[in-house]
Structure formats: C-alpha cells, structure tokens
Design an enzyme around this catalytic site. Structure first.
Site, PDB file in Angstrom:
ATOM      1  N   SER A  70      32.156  53.558  44.335  1.00  0.00           N
ATOM      2  CA  SER A  70      31.414  53.519  43.074  1.00  0.00           C
ATOM      3  C   SER A  70      29.920  53.745  43.308  1.00  0.00           C
ATOM      4  CB  SER A  70      31.679  52.190  42.364  1.00  0.00           C
ATOM      5  OG  SER A  70      31.138  52.183  41.068  1.00  0.00           O
TER       6      SER A  70
ATOM      7  N   ASP B 224      40.560  55.339  35.171  1.00  0.00           N
ATOM      8  CA  ASP B 224      39.287  54.656  35.403  1.00  0.00           C
ATOM      9  C   ASP B 224      38.441  54.740  34.136  1.00  0.00           C
ATOM     10  OD1 ASP B 224      36.791  53.757  36.261  1.00  0.00           O
ATOM     11  OD2 ASP B 224      37.025  54.606  38.257  1.00  0.00           O
TER      12      ASP B 224
ATOM     13  N   HIS C 294      39.302  51.138  37.954  1.00  0.00           N
ATOM     14  CA  HIS C 294      38.077  51.237  38.745  1.00  0.00           C
ATOM     15  C   HIS C 294      38.038  50.240  39.901  1.00  0.00           C
ATOM     16  CE1 HIS C 294      33.983  52.573  39.447  1.00  0.00           C
ATOM     17  NE2 HIS C 294      33.573  51.310  39.493  1.00  0.00           N
TER      18      HIS C 294
END
Length: 384
Positions: free
Chosen positions: A154, A219, A248
């Site tokens: 991320s 996600d 996610h």
C-alpha cells in the site's frame, strides 16, 4: 507554499496507530527488547536469537525502529515497507511466517512517527527511513543489493519504488496493493498535481529488476486498476497475482498469496546474471548487431540528428558528413570506394599541380582524387 501542501497531503495519507502497539526497552545486557502495549498483541520471545531489535538514525534526525529476523537457510533478504494504520507490533507474527515459509531474512521497520519511531510521518521522511535501513543492512549485515528484494504494501510502495529506482542491480520488487500515486487514490484522477505524493507512476519505469504485483480484485481502498497500471508500466513485469475477492488488508489469508510468493522467491534465488541480461535484452528489444555498413548507416543516419551530423564512417579525414538517406548528398558519399586514401570533396587537391583538373568533384562517379592519381601512368593518361 510547498511545505503547506506537504503537510496537507500528510494529514490525508498517514494514520499511525495511536497509541503504538509496542514499546522498546533496553535489557540488562544492553540489548533492545520489545514490550507489547496490548495483551492481544503477540510478544517476541526475549531470548529469541533470530530477532534483532534495532534503532536506526536517519539523515533527517529521526530514530526509527526496525526488526531483523534471521533465517539460517536464507539466500535472500526481504526489506518490508508496511502499509498505513499499522506498526511493527501488529506485523511481527506475519514477519515470522514469511521468514519461515519464504526461507528469507526479513527486515521490517516503522516509518518516522509510527510505533516507537521518533519524528512525524511524511513522504520525505519515509524516503529517508528506507534509505537508512538499506544502508544499515549493507554496513552491519553485509547485504548487497544483488541479494535484496524490496517489498512494499500500500503506502509502502512509495518508499519501495523510491529506493528501487536507485538500485540497478536489485534482485526483485514486490508491490502488494500498491498505488499509482496518493492523489489518484483519493480523487480517482488521471493526472498529477502539486499536492500529489508517492508518484509511483513516474518511478516504476526506472526499476530494472523483476516486479511482482499482488492486488485484490475487490480492494475498495486502492482500486485494482492501480496494481494493473503498475504491472503494465514495469520494465520487467513478473507474472502478477490478482486475488479474486481479495480486499485491501486480507490478501495474506488467501492460499494463493504465499504460494505465489514462494514461486517468486524461488525463481529470484535461481536467477543468474546471464538470465537477467537475457531478459533485459528481450524487454528492451535490442536490434541484432551487424558488421555491414548498411546497419552502421541506419544507426548513424544524419537525417535523425538535426544539430550534430556524424562524419564519413570509412574516411576519418573527410571534412564532409555523409548520409545514404539524405537527398543533398548524391548516392550516399564519396567514401564508398575501398581504394581511396583522401577524399576529393576539397576544392583543391594537394597532389595535383594543375589545380585539381582531374579532381572527381567534376566527375559524376564521385571517386577520390588519390585513387584517380594512382590510375595515371607516367604519360599522364589514365590506364584502363
């Protein structure tokens, strides 16, 4: 103004756990240990010799905490940059599993302002953080970039690609739920702006090693299109892993996650320099080299060079540039004859006493004057 934009972006991008899930204390023998701030958090065993708890100084004056987990069977080392809203206390159990299943050494660290690390979180601080950790791996553990795999999850894809773009001999990169840029996550736009951070879309093309992209198709924080875009723009993309139904923060729970990672690590372990060079040539689509003059002419065509035109390839003394494709120079050049010594383009011939009366500047065949002189006999007539 730039500082204001940076602070505004930081408020939207960084959410360190508050309070931190762990604390750092020094034991009687001077070794740093980890103490959990919550009873639900896993606590590293105090006498675990495979774990080193580190405090690393950055060039921006912060002290960041890092966990180094050693595997005696490891051939490669993974430098893990975690995602947002988490710290090392929450990731310790995952690190242990990755160390064992992937058979690697693993270095994880907390960004400035995360966990027990000092400072405030910002884009520039995360860049300084990962650079400091990489330097520590080199100096204290002897880890070279050839034996290093960068892993970015991320937000961690930002510092990961920042460092990867600077290391040409890096073994590999893993982008887990990576982002194209911060602004593209928040606003779903297709352009960059002054408040944008982590412009991975500009850095991914500078990475010269295999890139594995892992992304969940469901996600709802970082859309799957971010991962797909990074994979398409990579210079050496590895087979991606699109986890169907993955979100996610839960990709580690899917069996395909660890299976695909093991496959990637195994191939990186067995990748030789010869294989890497072959893949790089294939990705760049380099043309096959040839010794013929035609290939040299096409490579050095002055039609493609507007300001600096190359000189004659076979005649270094020739003052006139040549090009087989240019209309202003008939039939390519005067240097196509193999027997010449000097080019006849000059208005005066140094070997001619009659003012270059025999010079081929008047000849449609564009021969070299020295070659013609060599064909003259003692009576001044040309031999046939």
């Amino acid at each position: 103004m730039g500082c204001m934009f940076s602070q505004l972006a930081a408020k939207f991008s960084f959410f360190p756990p508050s309070p931190p899930t762990y604390q750092i204390k020094k034991s009687e023998n001077g070794k740093l240990t980890v103490v959990s701030s919550s009873s639900s958090m896993p606590i590293p065993v105090a006498d675990d010799t495979s774990l080193d708890v580190l405090l690393i100084d950055t060039k921006r004056g912060n002290k960041i905490v890092a966990f180094y987990l050693k595997n005696p069977c490891a051939r490669l080392t993974v430098l893990y940059s975690h995602g947002n809203a988490t710290d090392l206390g929450q990731l310790y159990d995952l690190f242990v599993q990755l160390k064992v299943n992937l058979r690697v050494n693993l270095m994880g660290y907390d960004y400035s302002g995360y966990g027990a690390s000092t400072g405030k979180p910002s884009e520039s601080n995360t860049y300084a953080d990962i650079e400091a950790v990489y330097e520590y791996l080199q100096t204290e553990y002897g880890i070279s970039e050839e034996d290093l795999i960068l892993y970015g999850q991320s937000v961690g894809s930002g510092p990961t690609l920042h460092l990867a773009a600077k290391l040409p001999r890096l073994r590999g990169v893993v982008l887990h739920s990576g982002i194209l840029s911060g602004l593209r996550v928040l606003c779903h736009v297709n352009f960059s702006f002054c408040v944008d951070i982590y412009k991975n879309i500009n850095k991914i093309q500078k990475v010269k090693c295999p890139v594995l992209v892992i992304h969940g198709t469901e996600d709802d924080v970082v859309n799957w299109l971010h991962g797909n875009g990074l994979w398409k723009m990579a210079r050496e993309p590895y087979e991606p892993l699109w986890i169907k139904g993955g979100g996610h923060c839960n990709l580690e729970l899917f069996p395909d996650y660890i299976r695909h990672l093991c496959k990637f690590i195994y191939e990186m372990e067995n990748m030789t320099t010869e294989i890497r060079l072959k893949r790089i040539r294939q990705s760049l689509r380099l043309p096959t080299r040839s010794n013929t003059s035609s290939s040299v002419t096409s490579d050095w065509c002055c039609c493609k060079i507007k300001l600096c035109q190359p000189k004659c390839f076979k005649c270094p003394k020739c003052p006139k540039p040549r090009c087989s494709k240019c209309c202003w120079w008939p039939n390519g050049s005067c240097c196509l004859k193999p027997s010449h010594v000097n080019c006849c383009w000059k208005p005066k011939c140094p070997t001619c006493l009659l003012g270059c009366s025999c010079c081929c500047i008047k000849c449609s065949e564009w021969r070299c004057c020295v070659g013609i002189h060599n064909e003259l006999n003692g009576s001044g007539t040309r031999e046939v």
